[in-house]
Enzyme design. Structure first.
Site, PDB file in Angstrom:
ATOM      1  CB  SER A 129      60.873  11.289 120.362  1.00  8.59           C
ATOM      2  OG  SER A 129      61.418  10.191 121.063  1.00  8.59           O
ATOM      3  CB  SER A 130      60.822  10.365 125.779  1.00 13.06           C
ATOM      4  OG  SER A 130      60.982   9.097 125.189  1.00 13.06           O
ATOM      5  CB  CYS A 131      65.151   9.882 122.212  1.00 12.84           C
ATOM      6  SG  CYS A 131      64.823  10.629 120.630  1.00 12.84           S
ATOM      7  CE1 TYR A 158      62.847  10.162 115.245  1.00 11.45           C
ATOM      8  CE2 TYR A 158      63.237   9.866 117.603  1.00 11.45           C
ATOM      9  CZ  TYR A 158      62.372   9.928 116.531  1.00 11.45           C
ATOM     10  OH  TYR A 158      61.021   9.750 116.742  1.00 11.45           O
ATOM     11  CE  LYS A 162      60.877  13.306 115.702  1.00  6.01           C
ATOM     12  NZ  LYS A 162      59.624  13.608 114.987  1.00  6.01           N
ATOM     13  CG  HIS A 201      60.081   1.818 118.498  1.00  4.07           C
ATOM     14  ND1 HIS A 201      59.364   2.399 117.481  1.00  4.07           N
ATOM     15  CD2 HIS A 201      61.010   2.735 118.871  1.00  4.07           C
ATOM     16  CE1 HIS A 201      59.831   3.622 117.262  1.00  4.07           C
ATOM     17  NE2 HIS A 201      60.823   3.853 118.079  1.00  4.07           N
TER      18      HIS A 201
HETATM   19  N1  LIG Z   1      56.633   5.269 117.534  1.00  8.27           N
HETATM   20  C1  LIG Z   1      57.073   5.783 118.682  1.00  8.27           C
HETATM   21  O1  LIG Z   1      57.332   5.031 119.651  1.00  8.27           O
HETATM   22  C2  LIG Z   1      57.226   7.253 118.843  1.00  8.27           C
HETATM   23  C3  LIG Z   1      56.950   8.151 117.819  1.00  8.27           C
HETATM   24  N2  LIG Z   1      57.107   9.495 118.025  1.00  8.27           N
HETATM   25  C4  LIG Z   1      56.863  10.466 116.964  1.00  8.27           C
HETATM   26  O2  LIG Z   1      55.558  10.323 116.453  1.00  8.27           O
HETATM   27  C5  LIG Z   1      55.538  10.649 115.058  1.00  8.27           C
HETATM   28  C6  LIG Z   1      54.932   9.503 114.276  1.00  8.27           C
HETATM   29  O3  LIG Z   1      55.691   8.324 114.496  1.00  8.27           O
HETATM   30  P1  LIG Z   1      55.127   6.893 114.048  1.00  8.27           P
HETATM   31  O4  LIG Z   1      53.704   7.011 113.685  1.00  8.27           O
HETATM   32  O5  LIG Z   1      55.570   5.924 115.066  1.00  8.27           O
HETATM   33  O6  LIG Z   1      55.970   6.621 112.732  1.00  8.27           O
HETATM   34  P2  LIG Z   1      55.594   5.678 111.501  1.00  8.27           P
HETATM   35  O7  LIG Z   1      56.885   5.239 110.900  1.00  8.27           O
HETATM   36  O8  LIG Z   1      54.610   4.642 111.912  1.00  8.27           O
HETATM   37  O9  LIG Z   1      54.847   6.675 110.513  1.00  8.27           O
HETATM   38  C7  LIG Z   1      55.521   7.749 109.927  1.00  8.27           C
HETATM   39  C8  LIG Z   1      54.707   8.233 108.757  1.00  8.27           C
HETATM   40  O10 LIG Z   1      55.440   9.275 108.110  1.00  8.27           O
HETATM   41  C9  LIG Z   1      55.426   9.025 106.714  1.00  8.27           C
HETATM   42  N3  LIG Z   1      56.629   9.561 106.087  1.00  8.27           N
HETATM   43  C10 LIG Z   1      57.919   9.281 106.379  1.00  8.27           C
HETATM   44  N4  LIG Z   1      58.726   9.947 105.549  1.00  8.27           N
HETATM   45  C11 LIG Z   1      57.937  10.666 104.715  1.00  8.27           C
HETATM   46  C12 LIG Z   1      58.191  11.552 103.646  1.00  8.27           C
HETATM   47  N5  LIG Z   1      59.439  11.841 103.238  1.00  8.27           N
HETATM   48  N6  LIG Z   1      57.127  12.099 103.010  1.00  8.27           N
HETATM   49  C13 LIG Z   1      55.866  11.812 103.383  1.00  8.27           C
HETATM   50  N7  LIG Z   1      55.561  10.985 104.396  1.00  8.27           N
HETATM   51  C14 LIG Z   1      56.590  10.422 105.050  1.00  8.27           C
HETATM   52  C15 LIG Z   1      55.410   7.521 106.611  1.00  8.27           C
HETATM   53  O11 LIG Z   1      55.003   7.103 105.349  1.00  8.27           O
HETATM   54  P3  LIG Z   1      55.722   5.796 104.713  1.00  8.27           P
HETATM   55  O12 LIG Z   1      55.551   4.714 105.730  1.00  8.27           O
HETATM   56  O13 LIG Z   1      54.968   5.598 103.477  1.00  8.27           O
HETATM   57  O14 LIG Z   1      57.153   6.198 104.516  1.00  8.27           O
HETATM   58  C16 LIG Z   1      54.443   7.152 107.717  1.00  8.27           C
HETATM   59  O15 LIG Z   1      53.109   7.263 107.289  1.00  8.27           O
HETATM   60  C17 LIG Z   1      56.988  10.953 114.676  1.00  8.27           C
HETATM   61  O16 LIG Z   1      57.204  12.331 114.709  1.00  8.27           O
HETATM   62  C18 LIG Z   1      57.780  10.295 115.773  1.00  8.27           C
HETATM   63  O17 LIG Z   1      59.006  10.909 115.976  1.00  8.27           O
HETATM   64  C19 LIG Z   1      57.519   9.989 119.236  1.00  8.27           C
HETATM   65  C20 LIG Z   1      57.788   9.155 120.277  1.00  8.27           C
HETATM   66  C21 LIG Z   1      57.681   7.726 120.163  1.00  8.27           C
HETATM   67  C1  LIG Z   2      60.835   5.878 120.964  1.00  8.94           C
HETATM   68  C2  LIG Z   2      62.315   5.806 121.062  1.00  8.94           C
HETATM   69  O1  LIG Z   2      62.766   4.590 120.495  1.00  8.94           O
HETATM   70  C3  LIG Z   2      64.187   4.367 120.432  1.00  8.94           C
HETATM   71  O2  LIG Z   2      64.767   4.318 121.675  1.00  8.94           O
HETATM   72  P1  LIG Z   2      64.580   3.094 122.641  1.00  8.94           P
HETATM   73  O3  LIG Z   2      63.579   3.426 123.678  1.00  8.94           O
HETATM   74  O4  LIG Z   2      65.907   2.661 123.118  1.00  8.94           O
HETATM   75  O5  LIG Z   2      63.876   2.047 121.680  1.00  8.94           O
HETATM   76  P2  LIG Z   2      63.702   0.529 121.362  1.00  8.94           P
HETATM   77  O6  LIG Z   2      62.256   0.294 121.448  1.00  8.94           O
HETATM   78  O7  LIG Z   2      64.343   0.187 120.065  1.00  8.94           O
HETATM   79  O8  LIG Z   2      64.521  -0.285 122.493  1.00  8.94           O
HETATM   80  C4  LIG Z   2      64.162  -0.244 123.851  1.00  8.94           C
HETATM   81  C5  LIG Z   2      64.955  -1.251 124.641  1.00  8.94           C
HETATM   82  O9  LIG Z   2      64.495  -2.555 124.276  1.00  8.94           O
HETATM   83  C6  LIG Z   2      65.603  -3.404 124.022  1.00  8.94           C
HETATM   84  N1  LIG Z   2      65.192  -4.490 123.119  1.00  8.94           N
HETATM   85  C7  LIG Z   2      65.116  -5.803 123.468  1.00  8.94           C
HETATM   86  N2  LIG Z   2      64.781  -6.550 122.404  1.00  8.94           N
HETATM   87  C8  LIG Z   2      64.593  -5.667 121.375  1.00  8.94           C
HETATM   88  C9  LIG Z   2      64.205  -5.860 120.031  1.00  8.94           C
HETATM   89  O10 LIG Z   2      63.980  -6.969 119.549  1.00  8.94           O
HETATM   90  N3  LIG Z   2      64.088  -4.732 119.265  1.00  8.94           N
HETATM   91  C10 LIG Z   2      64.339  -3.484 119.762  1.00  8.94           C
HETATM   92  N4  LIG Z   2      64.174  -2.410 118.953  1.00  8.94           N
HETATM   93  N5  LIG Z   2      64.735  -3.288 121.050  1.00  8.94           N
HETATM   94  C11 LIG Z   2      64.855  -4.378 121.833  1.00  8.94           C
HETATM   95  C12 LIG Z   2      66.650  -2.468 123.473  1.00  8.94           C
HETATM   96  O11 LIG Z   2      67.937  -3.035 123.532  1.00  8.94           O
HETATM   97  C13 LIG Z   2      66.463  -1.255 124.383  1.00  8.94           C
HETATM   98  O12 LIG Z   2      67.121  -1.474 125.593  1.00  8.94           O
HETATM   99  C14 LIG Z   2      64.849   5.406 119.670  1.00  8.94           C
HETATM  100  O13 LIG Z   2      64.535   5.241 118.363  1.00  8.94           O
HETATM  101  C15 LIG Z   2      64.462   6.790 120.132  1.00  8.94           C
HETATM  102  O14 LIG Z   2      64.831   7.682 119.167  1.00  8.94           O
HETATM  103  C16 LIG Z   2      63.016   6.970 120.477  1.00  8.94           C
HETATM  104  O15 LIG Z   2      62.459   8.035 120.367  1.00  8.94           O
END
Ligand SMILES: NC(=O)C1=CN([C@@H]2O[C@H](COP(=O)(O)OP(=O)(O)OC[C@H]3O[C@@H](n4cnc5c(N)ncnc54)[C@H](OP(=O)(O)O)[C@@H]3O)[C@@H](O)[C@H]2O)C=CC1
Ligand SMILES: C[C@H]1O[C@H](OP(=O)(O)OP(=O)(O)OC[C@H]2O[C@@H](n3cnc4c(=O)[nH]c(N)nc43)[C@H](O)[C@@H]2O)[C@@H](O)[C@@H](O)C1=O
Length: 331
Positions: A129-131, A158, A162, A201
């Site tokens: 992830s970009s974090c 996290y 990663k 998010h």
């Molecule tokens: N969403 C984003 O903005 C970003 C995501 N990523 C990366 O992309 C990847 C996918 O993220 P995303 O699709 O958003 O996440 P989701 O939470 O939508 O999906 C994660 C999946 O992993 C499964 N999972 C979690 N824990 C377990 C476990 N112990 N055993 C088996 N399955 C498990 C979940 O199943 P269940 O729901 O049933 O627990 C779910 O299907 C991750 O590696 C994340 O770090 C990177 C950058 C940004």
């Molecule tokens: C993908 C990325 O996602 C996370 O980092 P983040 O980018 O900070 O993610 P965020 O989407 O939660 O917030 C973005 C911005 O938005 C603002 N904000 C406003 N209102 C709401 C609100 O209602 N909810 C949330 N969540 N944020 C809000 C919030 O205060 C912040 O300024 C990490 O998990 C990191 O680990 C990671 O990988």
């Protein structure tokens, strides 16, 4: 890239990569297939004609349990692995559950990467992830900014997990000549996102909050922070396209950024989501909530140089996501 970029190391990491697209009957394990990213990858693979997908729900296979993961790989013997199962959440979830974010992610990725290697998987893609980058990294952030400064405190647990995943892929590549690669996506959104009011998010959180406010006829919606942080958003269908591109076209030691190249302030995002949802009230900023990283635009020019660029604009992606939300989530 945190110390592993010199030529000697790169040369020792040659693996003899395999073509991914050439065999549509190849057995592919998509770990995390019901999540935002996993479901998009399954859609993409099926669209491309891959029919031999191995899929397990969390209930069927808990990837944090080492012996269960070992038994699964020993019996299923997938040829390719796309690892997108993880403990994922927004700024509030990351700050509130640091133990879960570091422990579960370390467990899942360690179990899956090691078992995949031991059971003859040809190639594995890990997503970070970009974090992972320092809070005050140069913008746009190049891959080699990794491990050059302190992390953003709201998601350092996290991020550490990663970073370990990236390093584990590199270590197995170097020591075992095994084709494990890593992609670093920016903030993602799209169908099957998590719309939880607190733990999600920003984009799905705001979509839900504006929608519910519209339905209730509310005059105001609360948005967290100051609205000034900048974020880069990528539609998950673009990310899925990039993942299959990487599976076929990339076999390097270094991780690759996957972004849209376009950033917006949280205020601009909120106004755009408000417009797409059709909420007509006001925004109220809750500045007791954290802003997190001020800016994290990634430099995705390496991936562009390999021939991949995104296609979906933020406006079009929001319209698509809201349509999905109306059909699948709202009560
Ligand atoms: N969403 C984003 O903005 C970003 C995501 N990523 C990366 O992309 C990847 C996918 O993220 P995303 O699709 O958003 O996440 P989701 O939470 O939508 O999906 C994660 C999946 O992993 C499964 N999972 C979690 N824990 C377990 C476990 N112990 N055993 C088996 N399955 C498990 C979940 O199943 P269940 O729901 O049933 O627990 C779910 O299907 C991750 O590696 C994340 O770090 C990177 C950058 C940004
Ligand atoms: C993908 C990325 O996602 C996370 O980092 P983040 O980018 O900070 O993610 P965020 O989407 O939660 O917030 C973005 C911005 O938005 C603002 N904000 C406003 N209102 C709401 C609100 O209602 N909810 C949330 N969540 N944020 C809000 C919030 O205060 C912040 O300024 C990490 O998990 C990191 O680990 C990671 O990988």
């Amino acid at each position: 890239m945190g110390g592993a970029t010199n030529e000697a190391v790169a040369a020792s990491a040659e693996t003899g990569s395999v073509s991914f697209f050439s065999d549509k009957s190849a057995k592919i394990f998509v770990a995390g297939h019901r999540g935002l990213v996993g479901s998009a990858i399954v859609r993409k693979l099926r669209h491309l004609g891959f029919m031999n997908l191995v899929l397990r729900t969390h209930a069927e296979l808990d990837l944090s349990r080492q012996s269960d993961v070992e038994a699964f790989f020993a019996s299923e013997k997938p040829q390719f692995v796309i690892l997108v199962a993880a403990k994922v959440g927004g700024i509030h979830a990351n700050s509130t559950y640091p133990a879960d974010f570091i422990a579960i992610n370390l467990q899942i990725q360690t179990n899956v990467i090691d078992s995949a290697y031991r059971n003859g998987v040809k190639k594995l893609l890990f997503l970070g992830s970009s974090c992972i980058y320092p809070k005050f990294a140069p913008q746009p952030i190049p891959e080699d900014a990794l491990l050059t400064g302190p992390l953003e405190p709201t998601n350092e647990w996290y991020a550490i997990a990663k970073i370990s995943g990236i390093k584990m892929c590199q270590a197995y590549r170097i020591q075992h000549k095994w084709d494990a690669i890593s992609g670093m996506p920016t903030n993602l959104y799209g169908p099957n996102d998590n719309f939880h009011p607190e733990n999600s998010h920003v984009l799905p959180a705001l979509m839900r909050r504006f929608h519910e406010a519209k339905v209730r006829g509310a005059k105001e919606v609360v948005v967290w922070g100051t609205g000034s942080p900048l974020r880069e958003f990528l539609h998950v269908d673009d990310l899925a396209d990039a993942c299959v591109f990487l599976m076929d076209s990339y076999s390097g030691l270094g991780h690759l950024n996957v972004g849209s190249g376009k950033e917006v302030t949280i205020k601009e995002l909120a106004e755009l989501v408000k417009e797409v949802v059709g909420f007509e009230g006001d925004l109220v900023w809750d500045t007791t909530k954290p802003d997190g990283t001020p800016r994290k635009l990634m430099d995705s020019s390496k991936l562009a140089g390999l021939g991949w660029t995104p296609k979906i604009s933020l406006k079009d992606g929001l319209v698509d996501t809201y349509k999905w939300y109306l059909e699948n989530v709202q009560q």
